[in-house]
Design an enzyme around this catalytic site. Structure first.
Site, mmCIF file in Angstrom:
data_model
loop_
_atom_site.group_PDB
_atom_site.id
_atom_site.type_symbol
_atom_site.label_atom_id
_atom_site.label_comp_id
_atom_site.label_asym_id
_atom_site.label_seq_id
_atom_site.Cartn_x
_atom_site.Cartn_y
_atom_site.Cartn_z
ATOM 1 N N LYS A 25 0.837 -1.200 0.000
ATOM 2 C CA LYS A 25 0.000 0.000 0.000
ATOM 3 C C LYS A 25 0.876 1.258 0.000
ATOM 4 C CE LYS A 25 -2.871 2.558 3.122
ATOM 5 N NZ LYS A 25 -3.637 2.561 4.355
ATOM 6 N N GLU A 47 10.993 -4.785 3.453
ATOM 7 C CA GLU A 47 10.989 -6.215 3.119
ATOM 8 C C GLU A 47 10.505 -6.429 1.680
ATOM 9 O OE1 GLU A 47 9.768 -4.827 5.822
ATOM 10 O OE2 GLU A 47 10.103 -6.044 7.608
ATOM 11 N N GLY A 54 -3.849 -1.534 5.913
ATOM 12 C CA GLY A 54 -3.224 -2.763 5.405
ATOM 13 C C GLY A 54 -3.910 -4.018 5.921
ATOM 14 N N ARG A 55 -4.156 -4.081 7.239
ATOM 15 C CA ARG A 55 -4.731 -5.297 7.817
ATOM 16 C C ARG A 55 -6.202 -5.473 7.468
ATOM 17 N NH1 ARG A 55 -3.162 -1.496 11.250
ATOM 18 N NH2 ARG A 55 -4.614 -0.514 12.705
ATOM 19 N N GLU A 110 -2.728 -5.281 16.010
ATOM 20 C CA GLU A 110 -2.251 -4.016 15.429
ATOM 21 C C GLU A 110 -3.335 -2.936 15.553
ATOM 22 O OE1 GLU A 110 0.909 -3.811 12.010
ATOM 23 O OE2 GLU A 110 -1.018 -3.432 11.079
ATOM 24 N N HIS A 150 -2.821 -31.331 20.786
ATOM 25 C CA HIS A 150 -1.611 -32.113 21.076
ATOM 26 C C HIS A 150 -0.414 -31.204 21.310
ATOM 27 C CE1 HIS A 150 -3.580 -35.948 20.117
ATOM 28 N NE2 HIS A 150 -4.308 -35.187 19.309
ATOM 29 N N LYS A 160 11.230 -0.032 12.871
ATOM 30 C CA LYS A 160 11.632 0.285 11.482
ATOM 31 C C LYS A 160 12.725 1.355 11.489
ATOM 32 C CE LYS A 160 7.135 -0.541 9.293
ATOM 33 N NZ LYS A 160 5.989 0.052 8.604
HETATM 34 O O1 F6P Z 1 4.576 -2.614 9.546
HETATM 35 C C1 F6P Z 1 3.227 -2.559 9.635
HETATM 36 C C2 F6P Z 1 2.542 -2.327 8.320
HETATM 37 O O2 F6P Z 1 2.445 -0.975 8.055
HETATM 38 C C3 F6P Z 1 1.193 -2.997 8.341
HETATM 39 O O3 F6P Z 1 0.220 -2.232 8.922
HETATM 40 C C4 F6P Z 1 0.988 -3.287 6.901
HETATM 41 O O4 F6P Z 1 0.009 -4.258 6.734
HETATM 42 C C5 F6P Z 1 2.365 -3.743 6.490
HETATM 43 O O5 F6P Z 1 3.237 -2.930 7.237
HETATM 44 C C6 F6P Z 1 2.679 -3.671 5.032
HETATM 45 O O6 F6P Z 1 2.571 -2.371 4.527
HETATM 46 P P1 F6P Z 1 2.578 -2.065 2.989
HETATM 47 O O7 F6P Z 1 1.389 -2.731 2.369
HETATM 48 O O8 F6P Z 1 2.500 -0.577 2.890
HETATM 49 O O9 F6P Z 1 3.847 -2.593 2.400
#
Ligand code: F6P
Length: 519
Positions: free
Chosen positions: A203, A209, A263-264, A350, A381, A496
């Site tokens: 987003k 990452e 995002g979530r 979150e 288990h 971060k």
């Molecule tokens: O690090 C948290 C976050 O901002 C989440 O809220 C989000 O889902 C995720 O990183 C990924 O963000 P993006 O879609 O902007 O890469």
């Protein structure tokens, strides 16, 4: 001004009411009566939760006093519901217009239309890839997709994809989320790049990452030196219009969300729908959206006894703030939901892992619980020992289905595997609630350990959408009760920032000492 939980009269009253003891109070009348529909195919049973008519009446007073449904309507109408980021919160709009009202952005963009247009673009693209009109750069049909994203750009879409694998995806999905290079490398071993589309999902378009994994994948593809293969034309982007990833014309296609989808909460936007439409086709994707939308509509009901998400939320607040339970376990008795607890961890923790209210003032009560979970019977288990006999009570949320998604089953010792699965589920609800006495203290089960059950005939795409929205709306309602902003995530920023300092060699002594350990 919205009230804090501890400023309400109903909360004080709730604290003073006599508690339920499930070892005595659970009975078959409650099991029959304490059901409420979350949507047409999903039911919430709360017979084994520590509530009674008195407590429910007071919970109703609480949600009325806070004006929960009015707050929900304000959010749906596009009023600013995320003060931390000064944003509207419109994920419900990505699956339908609950109030049937026009929602305009500051520049007069019709936001309902925006989501509908994006969804149509997604469906059109998916159809063309699936029927071979759009193919790879070496003219091969697309057989795999790899979703490259993390957090909300991974967990929800992955949980939904896995939940429907018994519906035989025409295109198989893989996921690369972690910046651990082994994640991408392992996925890469399983795919033929000529037959693969990479879906770059971010987003913000800035996530370390995801951007790193994009480069790693580009590199791995280029290393293969496949004649005529143009890796950019095997990549599509899902991002927001304002992100650095938007409008990269070197890519095969781009799909958009906007700042009003957290995002979530993005599984029902292009973030999840591109992947799911490609793999399962637009019709299955539409069923998921319909199931979610139906829960959004059902969540408008003011009577908690008729609103499953709201009731689940109110019971959760009772467990957290009256009974003081700090944890909740999500326990699906369906292997298809293997990643659903992981997704709910993000949605819940979150959103409601906050210690300041909507107005940025400290609160004096507990907020969101720790969420964890695992499919039954595997969890039995593993960690159920602690759930049954540990020193803490951990409220449990079971999810179960009458029928399996798959058709092949076997009768062993007079029962099918599905019957065994559900016998285990029922046994656990009974065992946790009623306990067992013994002369041997090591064999005593105190009981009075509460649980709820979300159940349906079968885990269909529609049910799955309802299940997703049930939890999203439950968590939103709890945020209203705790008077939080459930839609920002400042708590992830510090890590971060320090990571970026480390990567640019700008370290204090403590950080340097830790770096030395891993060097
Ligand atoms: O690090 C948290 C976050 O901002 C989440 O809220 C989000 O889902 C995720 O990183 C990924 O963000 P993006 O879609 O902007 O890469």
């Amino acid at each position: 001004m919205y009230k804090n939980l501890d400023q309400t009269k109903a909360f004080d009253k709730l604290l003073s009411l006599e508690k339920v003891d499930l070892t005595k109070d659970l009975n078959n009348k409650r099991i029959k009566d304490y059901n409420v529909k979350s949507s047409e195919e999903l039911i919430y049973n709360y017979a084994a939760m520590p509530v009674n008519e008195n407590i429910l009446d007071t919970m109703q007073e609480l949600v009325d006093e806070i004006g929960i449904i009015d707050r929900y309507k304000e959010l749906l109408k596009g009023e600013m519901a995320n003060p931390g980021e000064k944003r509207k919160v419109l994920h419900q709009l990505s699956r339908g217009n609950v109030l049937n009202e026009k929602i305009l952005d500051d520049d007069k963009t019709d936001l309902d239309l925006f989501f509908k247009n994006e969804l149509n673009k997604v469906f059109d693209f998916a159809t063309k890839v699936r029927n071979g009109q759009i193919f790879g750069s070496t003219k091969k049909k697309i057989k795999n997709v790899v979703q490259i994203g993390i957090g909300g750009s991974d967990l929800g879409p992955r949980a939904l994809y896995l939940a429907l694998e018994n519906y035989n995806p025409e295109i198989k999905a893989y996921f690369v989320s972690n910046v651990d290079p082994c994640d991408a490398n392992l996925v890469f071993k399983n795919i033929n790049c000529e037959e693969t589309l990479f879906i770059l999902v971010s987003k913000s378009g800035t996530t370390l990452e995801t951007l790193t994994n994009k480069e790693l994948i580009f590199n791995l593809v280029k290393e293969q030196n496949i004649k005529n293969l143009n890796v950019e034309k095997h990549m599509i982007a899902v991002t927001s219009k304002t992100s650095p990833l938007a409008n990269d014309s070197s890519l095969l296609a781009s799909f958009f969300i906007n700042d009003y989808i957290g995002g979530r909460y993005s599984s029902t936007s292009s973030v999840g729908m591109v992947l799911l439409s490609l793999c399962y086709g637009p019709n299955i994707a539409k069923d998921i959206l319909k199931g979610a939308h139906d829960n959004d509509v059902a969540s408008l009901e003011k009577n908690i006894r008729k609103n499953a998400s709201l009731l689940d939320a109110a019971i959760g607040v009772y467990l957290r703030n009256v009974l003081d339970y700090p944890t909740t376990a999500i326990l699906p008795y369906s292997q298809a939901l293997s990643r659903f607890p992981a997704h709910l961890q993000q949605v819940d923790m979150e959103s409601n892992g906050k210690a300041v209210n909507f107005y940025n003032e400290a609160i004096n009560y507990s907020s969101g619980p720790v969420i964890f979970g695992e499919c039954g019977t595997n969890g039995q288990h593993s960690f159920y020992q602690l759930l049954h006999q540990g020193t803490d009570t951990i409220p449990l949320q079971f999810i179960g289905f009458t029928n399996a998604q798959c058709t092949k089953d076997i009768v062993v010792n007079k029962s099918t595997s599905q019957e065994k699965l559900n016998a285990n589920l029922i046994a656990q609800i009974v065992g946790f609630a009623t306990g067992k006495d013994s002369d041997n203290p090591n064999k005593v089960f105190l009981g009075d350990r509460c649980s709820s059950l979300l159940y349906s005939k079968k885990l269909t795409p529609y049910t799955l959408g309802s299940l997703l929205a049930h939890y999203e709306n439950k968590i939103m309602f709890q945020g209203f009760m705790w008077n939080l902003n459930s839609f920002d995530q400042e708590g992830v920023q510090l890590g971060k920032k320090i990571t970026n300092q480390i990567l640019s060699n700008d370290n204090d002594q403590i950080t340097q000492a830790l770096i030395d350990l891993l060097s």
